[in-house]
Design a protein around this motif. Structure first.
Motif, PDB file in Angstrom:
ATOM      1  N   UNK A   1      33.960  53.706  62.830  1.00  0.00           N
ATOM      2  CA  UNK A   1      35.330  53.397  62.480  1.00  0.00           C
ATOM      3  C   UNK A   1      35.798  54.537  61.566  1.00  0.00           C
ATOM      4  N   UNK A   2      36.959  55.102  61.865  1.00  0.00           N
ATOM      5  CA  UNK A   2      37.425  56.266  61.092  1.00  0.00           C
ATOM      6  C   UNK A   2      37.499  55.957  59.593  1.00  0.00           C
ATOM      7  N   UNK A   3      38.063  54.795  59.269  1.00  0.00           N
ATOM      8  CA  UNK A   3      38.196  54.415  57.868  1.00  0.00           C
ATOM      9  C   UNK A   3      36.847  54.319  57.187  1.00  0.00           C
ATOM     10  N   UNK A   4      35.908  53.683  57.887  1.00  0.00           N
ATOM     11  CA  UNK A   4      34.566  53.540  57.342  1.00  0.00           C
ATOM     12  C   UNK A   4      33.892  54.894  57.195  1.00  0.00           C
ATOM     13  N   UNK A   5      34.190  55.776  58.160  1.00  0.00           N
ATOM     14  CA  UNK A   5      33.569  57.092  58.122  1.00  0.00           C
ATOM     15  C   UNK A   5      34.070  57.884  56.928  1.00  0.00           C
ATOM     16  N   UNK A   6      35.366  57.766  56.639  1.00  0.00           N
ATOM     17  CA  UNK A   6      35.918  58.448  55.468  1.00  0.00           C
ATOM     18  C   UNK A   6      35.304  57.854  54.205  1.00  0.00           C
ATOM     19  N   UNK A   7      35.224  56.534  54.178  1.00  0.00           N
ATOM     20  CA  UNK A   7      34.612  55.846  53.036  1.00  0.00           C
ATOM     21  C   UNK A   7      33.179  56.296  52.828  1.00  0.00           C
ATOM     22  N   UNK A   8      32.433  56.380  53.949  1.00  0.00           N
ATOM     23  CA  UNK A   8      31.031  56.792  53.862  1.00  0.00           C
ATOM     24  C   UNK A   8      30.931  58.245  53.413  1.00  0.00           C
ATOM     25  N   UNK A   9      31.878  59.063  53.890  1.00  0.00           N
ATOM     26  CA  UNK A   9      31.881  60.470  53.494  1.00  0.00           C
ATOM     27  C   UNK A   9      32.090  60.624  51.998  1.00  0.00           C
ATOM     28  N   UNK A  10      32.950  59.763  51.448  1.00  0.00           N
ATOM     29  CA  UNK A  10      33.188  59.792  50.000  1.00  0.00           C
ATOM     30  C   UNK A  10      31.974  59.281  49.239  1.00  0.00           C
ATOM     31  N   UNK A  11      31.402  58.193  49.761  1.00  0.00           N
ATOM     32  CA  UNK A  11      30.209  57.622  49.108  1.00  0.00           C
ATOM     33  C   UNK A  11      29.074  58.642  49.089  1.00  0.00           C
ATOM     34  N   UNK A  12      29.051  59.493  50.123  1.00  0.00           N
ATOM     35  CA  UNK A  12      27.988  60.488  50.227  1.00  0.00           C
ATOM     36  C   UNK A  12      28.094  61.597  49.187  1.00  0.00           C
ATOM     37  N   UNK A  13      29.206  61.643  48.463  1.00  0.00           N
ATOM     38  CA  UNK A  13      29.305  62.595  47.344  1.00  0.00           C
ATOM     39  C   UNK A  13      28.236  62.261  46.315  1.00  0.00           C
ATOM     40  N   UNK A  14      28.006  60.950  46.175  1.00  0.00           N
ATOM     41  CA  UNK A  14      26.999  60.477  45.242  1.00  0.00           C
ATOM     42  C   UNK A  14      25.644  60.332  45.938  1.00  0.00           C
ATOM     43  N   UNK A  15      25.701  59.939  47.207  1.00  0.00           N
ATOM     44  CA  UNK A  15      24.464  59.652  47.937  1.00  0.00           C
ATOM     45  C   UNK A  15      24.104  58.194  47.797  1.00  0.00           C
ATOM     46  N   UNK A  16      23.061  57.760  48.480  1.00  0.00           N
ATOM     47  CA  UNK A  16      22.640  56.367  48.383  1.00  0.00           C
ATOM     48  C   UNK A  16      23.044  55.555  49.578  1.00  0.00           C
ATOM     49  N   UNK A  17      22.896  54.234  49.450  1.00  0.00           N
ATOM     50  CA  UNK A  17      23.125  53.371  50.602  1.00  0.00           C
ATOM     51  C   UNK A  17      24.588  53.344  51.017  1.00  0.00           C
ATOM     52  N   UNK A  18      24.828  53.384  52.323  1.00  0.00           N
ATOM     53  CA  UNK A  18      26.173  53.263  52.869  1.00  0.00           C
ATOM     54  C   UNK A  18      26.273  51.861  53.461  1.00  0.00           C
ATOM     55  N   UNK A  19      26.684  50.921  52.606  1.00  0.00           N
ATOM     56  CA  UNK A  19      26.659  49.502  52.960  1.00  0.00           C
ATOM     57  C   UNK A  19      27.434  49.180  54.230  1.00  0.00           C
ATOM     58  N   UNK A  20      28.585  49.834  54.402  1.00  0.00           N
ATOM     59  CA  UNK A  20      29.406  49.577  55.588  1.00  0.00           C
ATOM     60  C   UNK A  20      28.636  49.847  56.867  1.00  0.00           C
ATOM     61  N   UNK A  21      27.895  50.940  56.863  1.00  0.00           N
ATOM     62  CA  UNK A  21      27.103  51.292  58.037  1.00  0.00           C
ATOM     63  C   UNK A  21      25.908  50.372  58.225  1.00  0.00           C
ATOM     64  N   UNK A  22      25.305  49.964  57.120  1.00  0.00           N
ATOM     65  CA  UNK A  22      24.170  49.051  57.214  1.00  0.00           C
ATOM     66  C   UNK A  22      24.606  47.783  57.941  1.00  0.00           C
ATOM     67  N   UNK A  23      25.777  47.257  57.529  1.00  0.00           N
ATOM     68  CA  UNK A  23      26.298  46.039  58.159  1.00  0.00           C
ATOM     69  C   UNK A  23      26.675  46.271  59.610  1.00  0.00           C
ATOM     70  N   UNK A  24      27.343  47.400  59.869  1.00  0.00           N
ATOM     71  CA  UNK A  24      27.769  47.729  61.226  1.00  0.00           C
ATOM     72  C   UNK A  24      26.582  47.761  62.188  1.00  0.00           C
ATOM     73  N   UNK A  25      25.514  48.426  61.773  1.00  0.00           N
ATOM     74  CA  UNK A  25      24.352  48.546  62.650  1.00  0.00           C
ATOM     75  C   UNK A  25      23.629  47.222  62.789  1.00  0.00           C
ATOM     76  N   UNK A  26      23.649  46.451  61.711  1.00  0.00           N
ATOM     77  CA  UNK A  26      23.039  45.123  61.747  1.00  0.00           C
ATOM     78  C   UNK A  26      23.729  44.248  62.780  1.00  0.00           C
TER      79      UNK A  26
END
Lengths: 147, 107
Positions: free
Chosen positions: B30-55
Motif C-alpha cells: 500500500x503506497x501510504x504504508x510504504x511511505x510510513x515504513x520508509x519513514x520508520x526506517x529512518x530509525x530502523x526496527x519493526x515495521x508493524x504495518x508490514x508485519x500485520x499485512x503479511x500476517x
C-alpha cells in the motif's frame, strides 16, 4: 552569523538523519534487552525441529506461527554498502536479523504457551526480503505445538 | 480442519491421503504504508504495518489451502509448508501447501 547559518543549512538533513539513526541504535539496544527478558520468561519451553518430542507421546497438535518485519534503517544500509567494497561480515544486518528471528520465535512461543502447549516441534524458519530495493526483511517461523 | 506441519497428527490416525493442496495470494504494498515504513526506517526496527499485512496475507493463503482441502472432503492438512517470495514491483507472494488427509481421533 548569517554566513554560519548559510553553511549549516545544507547539512541539516544529514544531522537530522544521524540523530534519528542514533535513536535507532538506542531502540535496538532496548529491544535486545526486552528480548532477553521475554526469553527468560519462556525458559524451559521446548523447541525442536524434529517431528516429535523423543520419548513422549503427544495428545494433540496444532500449527502455530510468529512473524515480524524489520527495517534495517538507512544508516545500516549505507554502512553495509560500504562493507560490500571490502567484503566480510555485515555486523549491522546480522544484528537486525538476529533480533527479528528471536522476536518471531518468541511470538510463536508466547502464543503456544497461552494455548497450554509445552513444546513446539518441527520448527521451520522462512526469511524473505519484501522491500524490493529497501532492506525490509520478514522472518516467519512456524511449527506444530503439542500438548 | 486440523493443520500441522508434522507428518502425523498427535492423537489422531490418518486413514486416507487425499493429495496435495495449496493456496496462495500475492499482495502489493500500500503506497501510504510504504511511505510510513520508509519513514520508520529512518530509525530502523519493526515495521508493524508490514508485519500485520503479511500476517493477514498468510492467513488468506492458508484459508485458500483449507478451502481446497475441504473440496477434497479432507478433515486435516499435514506437513504444511510456507514460502514467501518477492515478485516484481514490490509485491510479495505467500504460498502455503500441504497434504490433505482424512483423520480419525484415536479412541
Amino acid at each position: 552569523m548569517g554566513n554560519v547559518i548559510a553553511i549549516a543549512v545544507p547539512f541539516l538533513p544529514v544531522v537530522f538523519y544521524l540523530l534519528l539513526s542514533l535513536i535507532g541504535v538506542g531502540l535496538e539496544r532496548k529491544h535486545e534487552q526486552q528480548l532477553d527478558r521475554r526469553e527468560a520468561q519462556v525458559a524451559g519451553f521446548l523447541l525442536l525441529d524434529l517431528d516429535h518430542v523423543p520419548g513422549t507421546i503427544a495428545q494433540s497438535g496444532e500449527l502455530v506461527s510468529g512473524n515480524v518485519v524489520m527495517g534495517t534503517g538507512y544508516l545500516k544500509q549505507f554502512t553495509a554498502s560500504l562493507r560490500t567494497i571490502v567484503g566480510g561480515e555485515v555486523k549491522g544486518y546480522q544484528r537486525v536479523l538476529d533480533r527479528a528471528r528471536r522476536e518471531a520465535q518468541l511470538r510463536m512461543i508466547e502464543h503456544a504457551k497461552s494455548q497450554g502447549a509445552h513444546a513446539i516441534v518441527n520448527v521451520r524458519f522462512d526469511t524473505s526480503n519484501i522491500g524490493g530495493v529497501k532492506p525490509f526483511s520478514e522472518v516467519f517461523c512456524y511449527g506444530t505445538m503439542v500438548r | 480442519m486440523l493443520l500441522v506441519n508434522t507428518e502425523t497428527i498427535p492423537g489422531h490416525t490418518i486413514i486416507e491421503a487425499r493429495g496435495l493442496v495449496s493456496g496462495n495470494t500475492i499482495r502489493a504494498k500500500h503506497l501510504g504504508r510504504d511511505i510510513g515504513a520508509g519513514l520508520k526506517n529512518l530509525v530502523g526496527g519493526e515495521l508493524t504495518g508490514y508485519t500485520e499485512l503479511l500476517n493477514e496475507s498468510r492467513q488468506e493463503a492458508t484459508d485458500r489451502m483449507i478451502g481446497n482441502a475441504m473440496a477434497m472432503q479432507a478433515n486435516a492438512v499435514v506437513n504444511v509448508r510456507f514460502t514467501t517470495s518477492a515478485v516484481a514491483g514490490g509485491a510479495a507472494e505467500l504460498y502455503a501447501y500441504g497434504t490433505a488427509v482424512v483423520v480419525r481421533p484415536n479412541a
